[in-house]
Design a protein around this motif. Structure first.
Motif, mmCIF file in Angstrom:
data_model
loop_
_atom_site.group_PDB
_atom_site.id
_atom_site.type_symbol
_atom_site.label_atom_id
_atom_site.label_comp_id
_atom_site.label_asym_id
_atom_site.label_seq_id
_atom_site.Cartn_x
_atom_site.Cartn_y
_atom_site.Cartn_z
ATOM 1 N N ASP A 282 42.966 49.677 47.723
ATOM 2 C CA ASP A 282 43.080 49.645 49.111
ATOM 3 C C ASP A 282 44.585 49.849 49.258
ATOM 4 O OD1 ASP A 282 40.390 48.435 50.357
ATOM 5 O OD2 ASP A 282 40.929 47.210 48.482
ATOM 6 N N ASP A 283 44.911 50.702 50.024
ATOM 7 C CA ASP A 283 46.276 51.022 50.741
ATOM 8 C C ASP A 283 46.976 49.846 50.858
ATOM 9 O OD1 ASP A 283 45.062 50.976 52.826
ATOM 10 O OD2 ASP A 283 46.182 52.490 53.936
ATOM 11 N N PHE A 284 46.647 49.130 51.640
ATOM 12 C CA PHE A 284 47.399 47.779 51.903
ATOM 13 C C PHE A 284 47.912 46.894 50.716
ATOM 14 C CE2 PHE A 284 42.920 46.490 53.106
ATOM 15 C CZ PHE A 284 42.811 45.713 51.880
ATOM 16 N N ALA A 285 47.130 47.086 49.691
ATOM 17 C CA ALA A 285 47.696 46.401 48.594
ATOM 18 C C ALA A 285 48.923 46.748 48.018
ATOM 19 C CB ALA A 285 46.721 46.354 47.413
ATOM 20 N N PHE A 286 49.258 47.928 48.378
ATOM 21 C CA PHE A 286 50.665 48.550 48.016
ATOM 22 C C PHE A 286 51.742 48.773 48.859
ATOM 23 C CE2 PHE A 286 46.875 50.374 45.666
ATOM 24 C CZ PHE A 286 47.320 50.408 44.262
ATOM 25 N N ILE A 287 51.508 48.293 49.957
ATOM 26 C CA ILE A 287 52.448 48.443 51.241
ATOM 27 C C ILE A 287 52.809 47.006 51.622
ATOM 28 C CG2 ILE A 287 52.919 49.225 53.368
ATOM 29 C CD1 ILE A 287 50.775 51.517 52.912
ATOM 30 N N PRO A 288 54.068 46.332 51.359
ATOM 31 C CA PRO A 288 54.521 45.178 51.919
ATOM 32 C C PRO A 288 54.814 45.100 53.293
ATOM 33 C CG PRO A 288 56.270 46.272 50.731
ATOM 34 C CD PRO A 288 55.089 47.031 50.459
ATOM 35 N N GLY A 289 53.794 45.255 54.019
ATOM 36 C CA GLY A 289 53.853 45.610 55.556
ATOM 37 C C GLY A 289 53.177 44.505 56.279
ATOM 38 N N PRO A 290 52.897 44.684 57.507
ATOM 39 C CA PRO A 290 52.193 43.584 58.349
ATOM 40 C C PRO A 290 50.480 43.559 57.751
ATOM 41 C CG PRO A 290 52.333 45.544 59.705
ATOM 42 C CD PRO A 290 53.365 45.839 58.314
ATOM 43 N N ARG A 291 50.087 44.394 57.027
ATOM 44 C CA ARG A 291 48.656 44.307 56.639
ATOM 45 C C ARG A 291 48.807 43.581 55.096
ATOM 46 N NH1 ARG A 291 45.821 49.645 56.098
ATOM 47 N NH2 ARG A 291 47.674 50.240 55.165
ATOM 48 N N PHE A 292 49.748 42.831 54.661
ATOM 49 C CA PHE A 292 49.950 42.284 53.536
ATOM 50 C C PHE A 292 48.772 41.145 53.491
ATOM 51 C CE2 PHE A 292 52.601 39.200 55.763
ATOM 52 C CZ PHE A 292 52.109 38.012 55.224
ATOM 53 N N ILE A 293 48.299 40.621 54.596
ATOM 54 C CA ILE A 293 47.559 39.430 54.983
ATOM 55 C C ILE A 293 45.906 39.758 54.464
ATOM 56 C CG2 ILE A 293 46.771 39.621 57.020
ATOM 57 C CD1 ILE A 293 47.686 36.397 55.298
ATOM 58 N N GLN A 294 45.882 41.077 54.501
ATOM 59 C CA GLN A 294 44.333 41.788 54.150
ATOM 60 C C GLN A 294 44.183 41.895 52.776
ATOM 61 O OE1 GLN A 294 44.451 44.997 57.713
ATOM 62 N NE2 GLN A 294 43.140 45.439 56.019
ATOM 63 N N PHE A 295 45.397 41.915 51.795
ATOM 64 C CA PHE A 295 45.288 41.870 50.654
ATOM 65 C C PHE A 295 45.172 40.610 50.009
ATOM 66 C CE2 PHE A 295 47.994 42.066 46.378
ATOM 67 C CZ PHE A 295 46.966 42.675 45.817
ATOM 68 N N VAL A 296 45.697 39.531 50.657
ATOM 69 C CA VAL A 296 45.584 38.148 50.499
ATOM 70 C C VAL A 296 44.171 37.682 50.471
ATOM 71 C CG1 VAL A 296 46.339 35.728 50.625
ATOM 72 C CG2 VAL A 296 47.855 37.640 50.748
ATOM 73 N N GLU A 297 43.689 38.046 51.777
ATOM 74 C CA GLU A 297 42.341 37.816 51.666
ATOM 75 C C GLU A 297 41.504 38.423 50.914
ATOM 76 O OE1 GLU A 297 41.997 39.151 55.756
ATOM 77 O OE2 GLU A 297 42.560 37.017 56.797
ATOM 78 N N LYS A 298 41.581 39.420 50.708
ATOM 79 C CA LYS A 298 40.647 40.186 49.572
ATOM 80 C C LYS A 298 40.956 39.501 48.080
ATOM 81 C CE LYS A 298 39.028 44.497 47.697
ATOM 82 N NZ LYS A 298 38.799 45.813 48.294
ATOM 83 N N LEU A 299 41.979 39.184 47.869
ATOM 84 C CA LEU A 299 42.059 38.284 46.554
ATOM 85 C C LEU A 299 41.464 37.225 46.566
ATOM 86 C CD1 LEU A 299 46.019 39.023 45.765
ATOM 87 C CD2 LEU A 299 43.749 40.030 44.680
ATOM 88 N N ALA A 300 41.621 36.461 47.771
ATOM 89 C CA ALA A 300 40.770 35.044 47.998
ATOM 90 C C ALA A 300 39.445 35.234 47.747
ATOM 91 C CB ALA A 300 41.206 34.581 49.290
ATOM 92 N N GLY A 301 38.519 36.421 48.179
ATOM 93 C CA GLY A 301 37.601 36.433 48.091
ATOM 94 C C GLY A 301 37.091 36.605 46.676
ATOM 95 N N LEU A 302 37.890 37.424 46.028
ATOM 96 C CA LEU A 302 37.624 37.754 44.614
ATOM 97 C C LEU A 302 37.754 36.570 43.647
ATOM 98 C CD1 LEU A 302 39.337 41.256 44.244
ATOM 99 C CD2 LEU A 302 36.896 40.892 44.476
ATOM 100 N N PHE A 303 38.702 35.747 43.825
ATOM 101 C CA PHE A 303 39.067 34.623 43.217
ATOM 102 C C PHE A 303 38.111 33.394 43.538
ATOM 103 C CE2 PHE A 303 43.903 35.441 43.514
ATOM 104 C CZ PHE A 303 43.896 36.762 42.706
ATOM 105 N N HIS A 304 37.551 33.365 44.718
ATOM 106 C CA HIS A 304 36.861 32.209 45.034
ATOM 107 C C HIS A 304 35.473 32.863 45.588
ATOM 108 C CE1 HIS A 304 39.872 29.383 44.147
ATOM 109 N NE2 HIS A 304 40.628 30.210 44.520
#
Length: 311
Positions: A282-304
């Motif tokens: 996902d492009d938001f995983a590479f961009i430290p902008g306002p969509r960083f929270i989408q990356f955190v949410e995706k990781l949380a779903g993969l981790f848990h």
């Protein structure tokens, strides 16, 4: 461009659902919209803005200043309207002639390259330099950009929203087991073996994403941002989850299956053994902008996955 973007611009790198983020339109009534702040800043706010990184471009659009953006870097692709703006080079090779030709009254750029800053100043351009090497830096830059562009109230609303989302994620994962995670930011792809693997160390922006999403970094003992690890080193770390971060530009014609097939070389690693190697492009995983929270949410779903995560 993946590793270059991650290392040269210290990137890495949101919002629950995109719709909830882009807004954040003011909740004030029509009569309250012209606040003292708005009246004071309206006259002096920039009308022709050049943005030199995807993260600053996303912030400008999220703050409602997208219509005043006249030029962007070649890597600015979100939101879709950013693709229609004039292109003025990249982070490592800005086109000064093209920038000057756009007659900007503000150039917004990510910090980290004093040479570029000096060049812009010599050209007499008005600059706003922001730093995105941490979550706090991203949030602070939203306020800075909002203040400079006459949208400080909207910026503060956006920051409040992101902080609430961050709190929600950490609360939901606080009592769950924290798997050991290795986050790969660059490696040789499709070679049938694991080599030249760069991972997020404890000093990387990505480390914060891992922790926030309810896991721990399997490479937490390494203090550099993106250390290189060997196949033998990965076996010793024995991560329970592997996140294989691959920019779409770097994938070429390689399928996800072929990219992930490389990991079969390490069957003794717990993540490989249990089928918990995940490709994220996902492009938001590479961009430290306002969509960083989408990356955190995706990781949380993969981790848990047991949480039945619903952003």
């Amino acid at each position: 461009m993946a590793m270059r973007a991650l290392l040269a611009s210290a990137a890495l790198f949101v919002l629950a659902a995109l719709g909830g983020l882009v807004f954040l339109g003011r909740a004030d009534s029509q009569g309250e919209r012209l606040s003292t702040e708005g009246v004071a800043e309206e006259a002096g706010r920039p009308q022709r803005i050049v943005s030199l990184s995807p993260s600053t471009t996303e912030i400008l659009f999220a703050l409602g200043a997208g219509d005043r953006v006249v030029g962007v870097s070649r890597y600015c692709r979100y939101p879709a309207k950013a693709r229609d703006k004039a292109k003025v080079g990249g982070y490592l090779d800005p086109n000064y002639e093209a920038i000057v030709a756009l007659r900007p009254d503000l150039v917004v750029l990510r910090g980290g390259n004093p040479q570029f800053v000096q060049s812009f100043r010599e050209l007499g351009l008005s600059l706003l330099e922001v730093h995105h090497d941490s979550v706090e830096g991203i949030l602070d830059s939203m306020i800075e950009i909002g203040r400079r562009c006459g949208a400080e109230q909207r910026a503060r609303s956006l920051v409040d929203h992101l902080q609430a989302q961050m709190h929600r994620i950490t609360e939901q994962t606080a009592r769950l087991p924290r798997p050991r995670v290795m986050l790969v930011v660059e490696r040789a792809l499709g070679a049938g073996k694991i080599q030249n693997v760069y991972v997020a160390g404890s000093d990387a922006f990505m480390n914060r994403m891992i922790l926030m999403a309810g896991a721990k970094n399997a490479c937490e003992d390494v203090s550099v941002g993106f250390p290189v690890v060997s196949a033998e080193g990965i076996i010793r770390m024995n991560p329970e989850v592997i996140i294989d971060l691959v920019a779409r530009d770097a994938r070429g014609s390689l399928s996800a299956e072929k990219i992930l097939r490389d990991w079969r070389q390490l069957p003794e690693v717990e993540a490989v053994k249990s089928g918990r190697v995940h490709l994220v492009d996902d492009d938001f995983a590479f961009i430290p902008g306002p969509r960083f929270i989408q990356f955190v949410e995706k990781l949380a779903g993969l981790f848990h996955p047991e949480l039945k995560w619903e952003p």
